[in-house]
Design a protein around this motif. Structure first.
Motif, PDB file in Angstrom:
ATOM      1  N   UNK A  80       8.900  -1.729   0.746  1.00  0.00           N
ATOM      2  CA  UNK A  80      10.149  -1.452   0.029  1.00  0.00           C
ATOM      3  C   UNK A  80       9.945  -0.331  -0.993  1.00  0.00           C
ATOM      4  N   UNK A  81       8.818  -0.394  -1.698  1.00  0.00           N
ATOM      5  CA  UNK A  81       8.521   0.638  -2.693  1.00  0.00           C
ATOM      6  C   UNK A  81       8.381   2.002  -2.023  1.00  0.00           C
ATOM      7  N   UNK A  82       7.696   2.030  -0.907  1.00  0.00           N
ATOM      8  CA  UNK A  82       7.536   3.283  -0.164  1.00  0.00           C
ATOM      9  C   UNK A  82       8.894   3.791   0.315  1.00  0.00           C
ATOM     10  N   UNK A  83       9.716   2.867   0.793  1.00  0.00           N
ATOM     11  CA  UNK A  83      11.054   3.234   1.256  1.00  0.00           C
ATOM     12  C   UNK A  83      11.873   3.801   0.108  1.00  0.00           C
ATOM     13  N   UNK A  84      11.830   3.116  -1.042  1.00  0.00           N
ATOM     14  CA  UNK A  84      12.596   3.551  -2.207  1.00  0.00           C
ATOM     15  C   UNK A  84      12.184   4.940  -2.666  1.00  0.00           C
ATOM     16  N   UNK A  85      10.913   5.227  -2.561  1.00  0.00           N
ATOM     17  CA  UNK A  85      10.396   6.505  -3.041  1.00  0.00           C
ATOM     18  C   UNK A  85      10.464   7.611  -1.998  1.00  0.00           C
ATOM     19  N   UNK A  86      10.968   7.299  -0.816  1.00  0.00           N
ATOM     20  CA  UNK A  86      11.041   8.318   0.235  1.00  0.00           C
ATOM     21  C   UNK A  86      12.111   9.350  -0.103  1.00  0.00           C
ATOM     22  N   UNK A  87      11.919  10.530   0.383  1.00  0.00           N
ATOM     23  CA  UNK A  87      12.812  11.646   0.083  1.00  0.00           C
ATOM     24  C   UNK A  87      14.245  11.404   0.583  1.00  0.00           C
ATOM     25  N   UNK A  88      14.441  10.898   1.806  1.00  0.00           N
ATOM     26  CA  UNK A  88      15.831  10.660   2.248  1.00  0.00           C
ATOM     27  C   UNK A  88      16.578   9.660   1.371  1.00  0.00           C
ATOM     28  N   UNK A  89      15.891   8.614   0.914  1.00  0.00           N
ATOM     29  CA  UNK A  89      16.554   7.611   0.072  1.00  0.00           C
ATOM     30  C   UNK A  89      16.912   8.225  -1.280  1.00  0.00           C
ATOM     31  N   UNK A 148       4.428 -10.972   1.819  1.00  0.00           N
ATOM     32  CA  UNK A 148       5.215 -10.587   0.639  1.00  0.00           C
ATOM     33  C   UNK A 148       4.718  -9.267   0.062  1.00  0.00           C
ATOM     34  N   UNK A 149       3.409  -9.134  -0.045  1.00  0.00           N
ATOM     35  CA  UNK A 149       2.835  -7.899  -0.593  1.00  0.00           C
ATOM     36  C   UNK A 149       3.152  -6.705   0.308  1.00  0.00           C
ATOM     37  N   UNK A 150       3.049  -6.919   1.609  1.00  0.00           N
ATOM     38  CA  UNK A 150       3.377  -5.841   2.543  1.00  0.00           C
ATOM     39  C   UNK A 150       4.844  -5.440   2.414  1.00  0.00           C
TER      40      UNK A 150
END
Length: 178
Positions: free
Chosen positions: A99-108, A92-94
């Motif tokens: 998800x947080x890293x994905x959300x904060x990525x430049x393409x997103x 769950x933590x991973x």
């Protein structure tokens, strides 16, 4: 004549000795190259043995490191169990972190901004369309048709209800008399 033939024989021998390519001469000339080739082969064998020894040491060190790593992993798993950290909690933590890293990525971020801009653009266009004379006229016509159909349906239902109530009243009366 014998003096002359001796002289010729001696001079021929000297020329032959200097210019000849006899096996004795060849082996003496090629001896240094054979010795150097033998030295090269010895050096190559020595170098290969040195590399094998170094490889053996590296493989032993890698095996030791693997053993230490396995022991450290087991120790970490014991401590996690004592802390109540289960594989599910770790998962769950991973997932949260991923998800947080994905959300904060430049393409997103760029995609989200583009979608927001498109939504704003579409809202403005729909608002402009809604305020146009054509849309208002169409809305009035559709609204009027809807109201007419609704009235016809509801008046048809009330007639059907009145008719079915009259039928049920007539059928109920004879059954009550006898």
């Amino acid at each position: 004549m014998s003096d002359k033939s001796d002289e010729i024989d001696n001079s021929d021998r000297k020329n032959m000795a200097c210019n000849s390519d006899t096996p004795e001469t060849r082996s003496k000339d090629s001896l240094p190259s054979l010795v150097s080739q033998h030295e090269v082969d010895d050096e190559k064998a020595r170098q290969e043995e040195e590399w094998r020894s170094e490889l053996f040491q590296l493989e032993n060190e890698m095996q030791t490191l693997r053993s230490v790593l396995v022991a450290k992993i087991e120790e970490a798993e014991k401590i996690k169990r004592k802390l109540g950290i289960t594989p599910l909690v770790e998962f769950k933590e991973d997932m949260k972190q991923g998800y947080q890293t994905f959300k904060e990525s430049e393409p997103v971020k760029k995609t989200s901004a583009a979608i927001k801009d498109f939504g704003d653009f579409a809202s403005k266009k729909l608002e402009n369309l809604r305020n146009s004379d054509t849309f208002k006229s169409l809305e009035e016509k559709v609204g009027g048709a809807y109201t007419s159909v609704k009235k016809q349906i509801s008046s048809g239902k009330s007639e059907d209800n009145e008719h079915s109530e009259a039928e049920s009243a007539k059928s109920a009366e004879p059954a009550a008399q006898p």
